[in-house]
Design a protein around this motif. Structure first.
Motif, PDB file in Angstrom:
ATOM      1  N   PRO A   1       0.852  -1.268  -0.253  1.00  0.00           N
ATOM      2  CA  PRO A   1      -0.035  -0.087  -0.009  1.00  0.00           C
ATOM      3  C   PRO A   1       0.926   1.273  -0.030  1.00  0.00           C
ATOM      4  O   PRO A   1       0.555   2.047  -0.621  1.00  0.00           O
ATOM      5  N   GLY A   2       1.862   1.231   0.803  1.00  0.00           N
ATOM      6  CA  GLY A   2       2.756   2.394   0.787  1.00  0.00           C
ATOM      7  C   GLY A   2       3.370   2.800  -0.712  1.00  0.00           C
ATOM      8  O   GLY A   2       3.396   4.036  -1.013  1.00  0.00           O
ATOM      9  N   ALA A   3       3.953   1.606  -1.289  1.00  0.00           N
ATOM     10  CA  ALA A   3       4.363   2.088  -2.695  1.00  0.00           C
ATOM     11  C   ALA A   3       3.188   2.270  -3.602  1.00  0.00           C
ATOM     12  O   ALA A   3       3.437   3.050  -4.463  1.00  0.00           O
ATOM     13  N   ALA A   4       1.938   1.900  -3.528  1.00  0.00           N
ATOM     14  CA  ALA A   4       0.994   2.151  -4.210  1.00  0.00           C
ATOM     15  C   ALA A   4       0.688   3.751  -4.162  1.00  0.00           C
ATOM     16  O   ALA A   4       0.336   4.649  -5.149  1.00  0.00           O
ATOM     17  N   LEU A   5       0.675   4.205  -2.986  1.00  0.00           N
ATOM     18  CA  LEU A   5       0.610   5.705  -2.793  1.00  0.00           C
ATOM     19  C   LEU A   5       1.580   6.498  -3.318  1.00  0.00           C
ATOM     20  O   LEU A   5       1.298   7.521  -3.821  1.00  0.00           O
ATOM     21  N   ALA A   6       2.823   6.185  -3.112  1.00  0.00           N
ATOM     22  CA  ALA A   6       3.883   7.007  -3.718  1.00  0.00           C
ATOM     23  C   ALA A   6       3.587   6.869  -5.276  1.00  0.00           C
ATOM     24  O   ALA A   6       4.111   7.988  -5.939  1.00  0.00           O
ATOM     25  N   GLU A   7       3.296   5.796  -5.774  1.00  0.00           N
ATOM     26  CA  GLU A   7       3.160   5.872  -7.364  1.00  0.00           C
ATOM     27  C   GLU A   7       1.965   6.682  -7.712  1.00  0.00           C
ATOM     28  O   GLU A   7       1.904   7.538  -8.881  1.00  0.00           O
ATOM     29  N   LEU A   8       0.743   6.844  -6.953  1.00  0.00           N
ATOM     30  CA  LEU A   8      -0.364   7.727  -7.227  1.00  0.00           C
ATOM     31  C   LEU A   8      -0.004   9.073  -7.053  1.00  0.00           C
ATOM     32  O   LEU A   8      -0.462  10.025  -7.913  1.00  0.00           O
ATOM     33  N   ARG A   9       0.896   9.220  -6.142  1.00  0.00           N
ATOM     34  CA  ARG A   9       1.503  10.630  -6.102  1.00  0.00           C
ATOM     35  C   ARG A   9       2.334  11.097  -7.452  1.00  0.00           C
ATOM     36  O   ARG A   9       2.125  12.245  -7.781  1.00  0.00           O
ATOM     37  N   ARG A  10       2.978  10.120  -7.612  1.00  0.00           N
ATOM     38  CA  ARG A  10       3.970  10.381  -9.163  1.00  0.00           C
ATOM     39  C   ARG A  10       3.199  10.742 -10.319  1.00  0.00           C
ATOM     40  O   ARG A  10       3.398  11.793 -10.726  1.00  0.00           O
ATOM     41  N   VAL A  11       1.954  10.161 -10.499  1.00  0.00           N
ATOM     42  CA  VAL A  11       1.185  10.368 -11.741  1.00  0.00           C
ATOM     43  C   VAL A  11       0.517  11.545 -11.466  1.00  0.00           C
ATOM     44  O   VAL A  11      -0.475  11.893 -12.334  1.00  0.00           O
ATOM     45  N   THR A  12       0.226  12.150 -10.237  1.00  0.00           N
ATOM     46  CA  THR A  12      -0.871  13.257 -10.069  1.00  0.00           C
ATOM     47  C   THR A  12       0.038  14.535 -10.110  1.00  0.00           C
ATOM     48  O   THR A  12       1.038  14.455  -9.207  1.00  0.00           O
ATOM     49  N   ARG A  13      -0.545  15.544 -10.700  1.00  0.00           N
ATOM     50  CA  ARG A  13       0.423  16.744 -10.916  1.00  0.00           C
ATOM     51  C   ARG A  13       0.493  17.568  -9.497  1.00  0.00           C
ATOM     52  O   ARG A  13      -0.504  17.108  -8.610  1.00  0.00           O
ATOM     53  N   PRO A  14       1.291  18.322  -9.328  1.00  0.00           N
ATOM     54  CA  PRO A  14       1.202  18.960  -8.088  1.00  0.00           C
ATOM     55  C   PRO A  14       0.151  19.914  -7.999  1.00  0.00           C
ATOM     56  O   PRO A  14      -0.443  20.568  -8.914  1.00  0.00           O
TER      57      PRO A  14
END
Length: 284
Positions: free
Chosen positions: A132-145
């Motif tokens: 789950p932690g890695a999943a959150l990090a990936e969602l953050r990566r693909v979402t713009r600031p």
């Protein structure tokens, strides 16, 4: 911007839990849609609201399942991309949300550019990923600031209606099969408002995090509620079907007995459920 998904497909990050989930859901889109899919649809409007999904929003629906959230986002006028690890789900989602771009992909490796989306949503997807932690990090990566991420999970301990099928399994004396792994302890987190919020703040590095409990009563019939497990849907279905028809029938009889606690005068089941809905914003 880079395509972080290039050259490293979903299998590269798969854990034993992920592999088990792939087996659990393979070819079961129709069985899911006929029962558990209606249950999971309840949180979709609030999920999209929490992510700020409106007309023109570039939104990613990850773990789309049969496409309920994707279709609802399209109805709002959003520009929708939806992914799921299971090809059968992708086919169903593409039919349910013809305005969305739907493809096979899985957390924590998504084939999208950094900052490709204004918002990302996942309706109960964190219940089905091994990291789950890695999943959150990936969602953050693909979402713009400045973009928003919103997620739902089932809370623990489960609400009484959600616990019904598990109670029937225990009453029948059926153990969890050894080939269904639990989440690794180092990857797990408390399924509480504070626990999910902390995951978004740390692994996701999101700001303005909010988490609340969403409670509702799901109305169904005993026949419908049993149909999914009997077809092997989700972990509960794998448990029900793991030891053959005689064991499944024993569980069913206990389910019928226990279901009387939730049976309304019209014969329907009224099952209290509770989920956690969390959201936050991607920082600069």
């Amino acid at each position: 911007m880079t395509d972080a998904g290039e050259g490293r497909g979903p299998e590269a990050a798969q854990t034993p839990f992920d592999a088990s989930e792939r087996r659990a859901w393979a070819g079961r889109a129709a069985a899911y849609a006929a029962g558990f899919g209606r249950l999971c649809a309840y949180t979709v409007p609030r999920l999209l609201d929490a992510a700020g999904v409106t007309g023109g929003t570039r939104v990613l629906d990850v773990g789309t399942g049969t496409g309920t959230a994707a279709a609802a986002a399209c109805a709002r006028g959003a520009r929708v991309t939806a992914v799921d690890a299971e090809p059968d789900m992708v086919r169903s989602a593409a039919a349910a949300a013809p305005g969305a771009a739907v493809q096979v992909a899985a957390l924590p490796r998504l084939p999208f550019l950094d900052g490709a989306f204004d918002a990302a949503v996942g309706n109960f997807v964190l219940n089905h990923v091994g990291r789950p932690g890695a999943a959150l990090a990936e969602l953050r990566r693909v979402t713009r600031p400045g973009g928003r991420i919103a997620l739902t999970i089932w809370s623990a301990p489960p609400a009484p209606g959600q616990a019904l099928l598990g109670r029937a399994v225990r009453a029948a004396g059926v153990p969890r099969p050894p080939d269904i792994p639990a989440l690794a302890p180092e990857d797990d987190f408390p399924r509480t408002e504070d626990g999910l919020a902390e995951l978004l703040r740390t692994a996701g590095r999101l700001t303005g995090v909010r988490c609340a409990t969403v409670s509702w009563e799901h109305r169904t019939t005993p026949e419908e509620w049993w149909r999914g497990p009997a077809a092997g849907v989700a972990t509960i279905g794998r448990v029900v079907t793991s030891q053959g028809p005689a064991t499944a029938e024993r569980i069913r009889r206990h389910f019928v007995d226990l279901a009387t606690e939730f049976t309304a005068p019209d014969g329907q089941l009224v099952l209290p459920h509770a989920a956690l809905l969390a959201s936050g914003r991607v920082g600069a």
